[in-house]
Scaffold this active site. Sequence first.
Site, PDB file in Angstrom:
ATOM      1  N   LYS A 178       1.107   4.195  -2.846  1.00 50.07           N
ATOM      2  CA  LYS A 178       0.757   5.592  -2.559  1.00 50.07           C
ATOM      3  C   LYS A 178       1.945   6.528  -2.760  1.00 50.07           C
ATOM      4  CE  LYS A 178      -3.567   4.897  -1.651  1.00 50.07           C
ATOM      5  NZ  LYS A 178      -4.602   5.449  -2.538  1.00 50.07           N
ATOM      6  N   TYR A 192       0.838  -1.213   0.000  1.00 47.89           N
ATOM      7  CA  TYR A 192       0.000   0.000   0.000  1.00 47.89           C
ATOM      8  C   TYR A 192       0.875   1.266   0.000  1.00 47.89           C
ATOM      9  CZ  TYR A 192      -3.754   3.150   1.600  1.00 47.89           C
ATOM     10  OH  TYR A 192      -4.669   4.173   1.718  1.00 47.89           O
TER      11      TYR A 192
END
Length: 247
Positions: free
Chosen positions: A159, A155
């Site tokens: 990002k 993740y």
Amino acid sequence: MEQVEKTALVTGAGKGIGKAIALAFAQAGYNVIINYNGSKEAAQSVLKEAESYGVKAITIQADVSNDEQVKAMIDQAMEQFGRIDVLVNNSGINKDGLMMRMSLEDFHKVIAVNLEGTFNCIKHVSRIMMKQRSGSIINMSSVVGLIGNAGQANYASSKAGVIGLTKSAARELALRQIRVNAIAPGFIDTDMTAKLAEKDKTKMMEQIPLKTFGKPEDVANVCVALASDAFSYVTGQVIHVDGGMVM
Ligand code: NAP
């Protein structure tokens, strides 16, 4: 003089932050395209709520990680509205776990939706915005993309990638007056954060100077402001919406 009706496309707008963003644009007078992947009924109810602001709205199913589905979505949106003024790449997933136990499949799936999905949407929408010689693109990053997080290698990488993508797109598209910015939310109360253990939430709260978790509307309000002419000289930036968590 006839007023141009503006249109905003929000991905993953059936629930959570995306829902709040779609409704905030509707409230601000934009026609809205509500993308969803699995949440069909929820997207339909967002559509009804958006229409209550007196604007036009449509829902379109598309998996943002699938380039062909994204292209078909943009074609359908253009058939309906003839222009796209704002694109919010909000769709995102997480598949958390410590790296030594994380499968390559789980790593790639998160990159595919969060980073490649954002790329797919920018690619197809930027062609339209280039012709219009105007547009605002807002990509959802995260504070985790800035500072990392144990258990979120996939993740956080996705990002952080969104920030690099945002800055590159901002440079590529600036000559056509298309602005590209990212938002880095901190902890926002949605389904994504509801699954966290209470002890993790307590630990998180200790790091938030404003001592409160954010609401989807906190992010949505910044999106509408960022897309407005008040921010016409702002591009390639990462706006933190995190109660002061990262500064
Ligand atoms: P959420 O409630 O879990 O919503 C995620 C949204 O992404 C859903 O609308 C979902 O659509 C959509 N989505 C997932 N996979 C998709 C796909 N393949 N194609 C299209 N749409 C897809 O999460 P949220 O908290 O609102 O998060 C929204 C964004 O903010 C995400 O990018 C997330 O990473 C980011 N963010 C959230 C927080 C937070 O604290 N909540 C913090 C930082 C950043 P369907 O339900 O229709 O499948």
